[in-house]
Scaffold this active site. Structure first.
Site, mmCIF file in Angstrom:
data_model
loop_
_atom_site.group_PDB
_atom_site.id
_atom_site.type_symbol
_atom_site.label_atom_id
_atom_site.label_comp_id
_atom_site.label_asym_id
_atom_site.label_seq_id
_atom_site.Cartn_x
_atom_site.Cartn_y
_atom_site.Cartn_z
ATOM 1 N N GLU A 162 16.023 -8.534 11.923
ATOM 2 C CA GLU A 162 16.819 -8.150 11.088
ATOM 3 C C GLU A 162 16.087 -6.873 11.270
ATOM 4 O OE1 GLU A 162 13.769 -9.045 7.523
ATOM 5 O OE2 GLU A 162 15.375 -8.395 6.028
ATOM 6 N N THR A 170 4.040 -11.517 8.791
ATOM 7 C CA THR A 170 3.417 -11.615 7.621
ATOM 8 C C THR A 170 3.253 -13.643 7.348
ATOM 9 O OG1 THR A 170 3.455 -9.159 7.700
ATOM 10 C CG2 THR A 170 2.133 -11.002 6.050
ATOM 11 N N GLY A 171 4.512 -13.176 6.908
ATOM 12 C CA GLY A 171 4.459 -14.733 6.307
ATOM 13 C C GLY A 171 4.201 -15.999 7.091
ATOM 14 N N GLU A 192 0.997 -1.389 0.020
ATOM 15 C CA GLU A 192 -0.518 0.202 -0.066
ATOM 16 C C GLU A 192 0.948 1.456 -0.342
ATOM 17 O OE1 GLU A 192 0.086 -2.679 2.208
ATOM 18 O OE2 GLU A 192 -0.197 -1.737 4.293
ATOM 19 N N GLU A 206 9.032 -15.406 0.302
ATOM 20 C CA GLU A 206 10.553 -14.691 0.582
ATOM 21 C C GLU A 206 10.462 -13.914 1.819
ATOM 22 O OE1 GLU A 206 13.031 -12.459 0.653
ATOM 23 O OE2 GLU A 206 13.449 -11.793 -1.329
ATOM 24 N N GLY A 255 7.965 -10.189 1.598
ATOM 25 C CA GLY A 255 7.583 -9.385 3.148
ATOM 26 C C GLY A 255 8.324 -10.073 4.284
ATOM 27 N N GLY A 256 7.320 -9.510 5.121
ATOM 28 C CA GLY A 256 7.686 -9.963 6.728
ATOM 29 C C GLY A 256 7.991 -10.982 7.245
ATOM 30 N N CYS A 314 16.999 -7.563 1.262
ATOM 31 C CA CYS A 314 16.555 -8.354 2.637
ATOM 32 C C CYS A 314 18.170 -8.949 2.382
ATOM 33 C CB CYS A 314 16.037 -9.072 1.582
ATOM 34 S SG CYS A 314 15.211 -9.827 -0.393
HETATM 35 O O1 TXE Z 1 5.900 -6.317 5.579
HETATM 36 P P1 TXE Z 1 4.635 -6.815 5.665
HETATM 37 P P2 TXE Z 1 6.095 -4.496 6.138
HETATM 38 C C1 TXE Z 1 10.773 -7.305 6.073
HETATM 39 C C2 TXE Z 1 11.859 -6.136 6.870
HETATM 40 C C3 TXE Z 1 10.908 -4.618 7.668
HETATM 41 C C4 TXE Z 1 9.526 -6.523 8.092
HETATM 42 C C5 TXE Z 1 7.601 -5.412 8.008
HETATM 43 O O2 TXE Z 1 12.274 -6.479 7.724
HETATM 44 O O3 TXE Z 1 10.300 -4.096 8.670
HETATM 45 O O4 TXE Z 1 9.315 -7.147 7.161
HETATM 46 O O5 TXE Z 1 8.191 -4.597 6.761
HETATM 47 C C6 TXE Z 1 0.966 -7.324 2.818
HETATM 48 N N1 TXE Z 1 -2.573 -10.953 4.356
HETATM 49 N N2 TXE Z 1 10.490 -6.953 5.515
HETATM 50 O O6 TXE Z 1 5.596 -4.438 7.451
HETATM 51 O O7 TXE Z 1 3.306 -6.497 6.787
HETATM 52 C C7 TXE Z 1 1.241 -5.641 2.508
HETATM 53 O O8 TXE Z 1 0.048 -5.260 2.475
HETATM 54 C C8 TXE Z 1 -2.173 -9.845 3.353
HETATM 55 C C9 TXE Z 1 11.793 -7.867 4.306
HETATM 56 O O9 TXE Z 1 6.091 -4.280 5.497
HETATM 57 O O10 TXE Z 1 4.902 -7.853 5.671
HETATM 58 C C10 TXE Z 1 2.562 -5.502 1.681
HETATM 59 O O11 TXE Z 1 1.886 -5.696 0.416
HETATM 60 N N3 TXE Z 1 -1.441 -9.300 3.280
HETATM 61 C C11 TXE Z 1 10.959 -7.859 2.338
HETATM 62 C C12 TXE Z 1 2.743 -7.448 2.164
HETATM 63 O O12 TXE Z 1 2.505 -8.119 2.582
HETATM 64 C C13 TXE Z 1 -0.739 -8.652 4.073
HETATM 65 C C14 TXE Z 1 10.655 -6.541 2.158
HETATM 66 C C15 TXE Z 1 4.666 -7.352 3.066
HETATM 67 O O13 TXE Z 1 4.580 -6.521 4.185
HETATM 68 C C16 TXE Z 1 -0.488 -9.248 5.122
HETATM 69 C C17 TXE Z 1 9.513 -6.324 2.638
HETATM 70 C C18 TXE Z 1 -2.089 -10.660 5.613
HETATM 71 N N4 TXE Z 1 -2.204 -9.499 6.605
HETATM 72 C C19 TXE Z 1 9.618 -5.791 4.770
HETATM 73 N N5 TXE Z 1 -0.211 -8.405 6.010
HETATM 74 C C20 TXE Z 1 11.887 -8.686 1.779
HETATM 75 N N6 TXE Z 1 11.746 -10.321 1.857
HETATM 76 O O14 TXE Z 1 12.681 -8.485 0.674
HETATM 77 C C21 TXE Z 1 0.733 -7.920 4.980
HETATM 78 N N7 TXE Z 1 0.273 -7.887 3.423
#
Ligand code: TXE
Length: 494
Positions: free
Chosen positions: A384, A231-232, A177, A249, A227-228, A283
């Site tokens: 991280e 969330t994973g 977003e 990832e 992502g984080g 990452c």
């Molecule tokens: O990630 P989120 P955030 C890591 C990094 C960072 C932390 C949190 O440590 O500080 O993650 O970042 C979507 N169901 N990385 O809060 O929340 C969200 O809208 C479905 C590592 O930004 O995981 C976005 O599109 N989707 C990383 C995506 O998930 C959901 C890169 C990532 O957001 C959701 C970024 C849900 N319940 C952050 N909740 C890497 N691996 O490269 C959130 N999202």
């Protein structure tokens, strides 16, 4: 009217008319206003994707036809590279030149998968019977939810969209977003290239609102997420009920090991880049420096000097070398992380605070930071930060370096510097991370697989496996000379 959702081949506004302002991390100005989807919009997108998949409108295309489509999208991306890079730079606050590099990587990703789609994936199996033909065929997996992060917004989505298209899947993309603009631009090109209606769908909004159907609807066959870690884990829990396939990832805390016999100047320079590129919002950032004790003082002194010289600045600042953090809450998280590191015994050598430059007053700028005297029991070594924070640990022996490098729940990437090639190869082999750089740190190519061991994720993107994630494998056994099996006796009508 703001109509930036793409559902079933049409651009739509949110069903409740909702919109969301995107703010520049550089100065908080509004850089775009986009639709904010409702759950009803997500369900409509899933319905469209499911219907298009089940209709065969795209799965009936050959691999070669779908490869040609993906190659055409690559051409269109190349045509619009600068305009898309500008949008991405606006959303992320990163310098335009960096955004242009990223979009060039997006083009390379589409070209890689277009080429891969032309390779023969199916094969015959010799089952040892002359009258049997046995074939392994690859088929599109189904409907996939593709969820991306904000650090490399279009690139991380491209790693999913390009193979999904080549494979023949239908999908729903949801970018972060915080950084939606480049995904909107991509969907326009996917439409222009002639992708059948309903195959590609775009949903915008926060995961907390639109995420649930994307990760739990029974009509979704796979979720591919970057992502984080938290969330994973939520996505994994949601996958249980329908035994949904996952590709995850989830980041890393990546060891960067420098032996005393390394080319020290090159190692130092690469260590600075590895930790502070894109202000550590990478990452695979090399934020865990693990240095041999005899060179610790020299290496750390030089890194601290270099870190203190890094120029911060916004998208159009031509003197800048890196930009702001993505958001206020991320800046606060990084600040707390450093405070916690100091409280648990790390020595702050440089940085450790927001930039005090008046030009950065309205942005989320955090100074490149080095924490010395760290060890693997510390939060700042294990977790991280996703910010410009390098932690430093020392080792004496090769075995100790390996043990430190593996003492983490993550396993995305790592680096080793030594002029002793046999030693470097031993360490590269012993480190349990998905990518290891020897006398280098950071480069990747779409032709090579990318992904993590341990809690850094599940599956691989890019390379050949990156396409395989979107394919089902079917074995077809054909008996060309049918006969009775003869297993059970036929006792007639007794
Ligand atoms: O990630 P989120 P955030 C890591 C990094 C960072 C932390 C949190 O440590 O500080 O993650 O970042 C979507 N169901 N990385 O809060 O929340 C969200 O809208 C479905 C590592 O930004 O995981 C976005 O599109 N989707 C990383 C995506 O998930 C959901 C890169 C990532 O957001 C959701 C970024 C849900 N319940 C952050 N909740 C890497 N691996 O490269 C959130 N999202």
């Amino acid at each position: 009217m703001v109509a930036t959702l793409y559902i079933d081949g049409a651009w739509r506004q949110a069903s409740d008319g909702g919109v969301h302002d995107v703010h520049s991390p550089h100065d908080q100005s509004v850089v775009a206003t986009v639709s904010q989807a409702t759950q009803a919009d997500v369900l409509a997108a899933i319905t469209a994707a499911r219907a298009s998949f089940d209709s065969g409108v795209f799965t009936s295309w050959s691999f070669a036809e779908r490869s040609a489509l993906v190659a055409k999208i690559a051409d269109l991306l190349e045509r619009d590279l600068k305009a898309i890079a500008k949008k991405e730079s606006d959303d992320t606050g990163k310098r335009i030149i960096e955004a242009e590099y990223d979009i060039a990587d997006v083009v390379a990703t589409f070209r890689h998968f277009a080429a891969l789609g032309l390779k023969q994936h199916d094969r015959s199996v010799d089952v040892g019977l002359d009258h049997v033909t046995s074939k392994i065929v690859h088929e599109p997996l189904g409907v996939v939810s593709l969820i991306g992060p904000w650090n490399y917004p279009l690139l991380q989505i491209a790693w999913k969209v390009a193979p999904a298209l080549v494979a023949g899947c239908s999908f729903i993309v949801k970018p972060s977003e915080l950084t939606p603009q480049s995904a909107i631009a991509l969907m326009h090109l996917i439409e222009e290239a002639g992708t059948p209606k309903g195959v590609a769908n775009l949903i915008l909004g926060p995961g907390s609102v639109v995420g649930t159907p994307l990760i739990s609807d029974s009509r979704v066959d796979m979720v591919s997420f970057t992502g984080g870690l938290n969330t994973g884990q939520t996505i994994m829990k949601a996958a249980v009920e329908h035994v949904r396939r996952l590709a995850l990832e989830l980041g890393g805390k990546n060891p960067h090991i420098i032996f005393a016999d390394a080319d020290i100047d090159a190692a130092i320079d690469n260590a600075v880049t590895a930790a502070f590129l894109h202000s550590g919002q990478v990452c695979s950032a090399g934020t865990r420096l693990i240095v041999q004790r005899s060179i610790h003082d020299k290496v750390v002194k030089s890194i601290v000097r270099r870190a203190g010289q890094i120029r911060l600045g916004g998208p159009s600042d031509l003197t800048a070398e890196t930009g702001p953090l993505i958001s206020k809450s991320h800046l606060e998280g990084v600040s707390k992380y450093v405070e916690k590191g100091v409280a648990e015994g790390a020595t702050l050598l440089v940085g450790g605070k927001r930039s005090e430059d008046p030009a950065h007053a309205n942005g989320w700028y955090y100074l490149p930071t080095v924490l010395d005297n760290c060890n693997t029991k510390m939060f700042c070594v294990q977790e991280e930060s996703f910010g410009p924070v390098m932690t430093v640990e020392v080792f004496d022996t090769e075995q100790e370096a390996i043990a430190l490098g593996n003492d983490t729940v993550f396993g995305l990437s790592g680096g080793v510097w030594s002029t002793d090639s046999a030693k470097a190869a031993r360490v590269a082999s012993a480190l349990r991370h998905g990518t290891i750089w020897v006398n280098d740190f950071g480069p990747y190519r779409p032709q090579a697989e990318w992904g993590g061991y341990k809690q850094s994720g599940i599956g691989r993107e890019l390379g050949e496996h990156g396409l395989g994630e979107y394919l089902e494998i079917k074995h077809i056994w054909t008996n060309n000379s049918p006969s009775k099996s003869g297993w059970f006796s036929d006792r007639g009508d007794e």
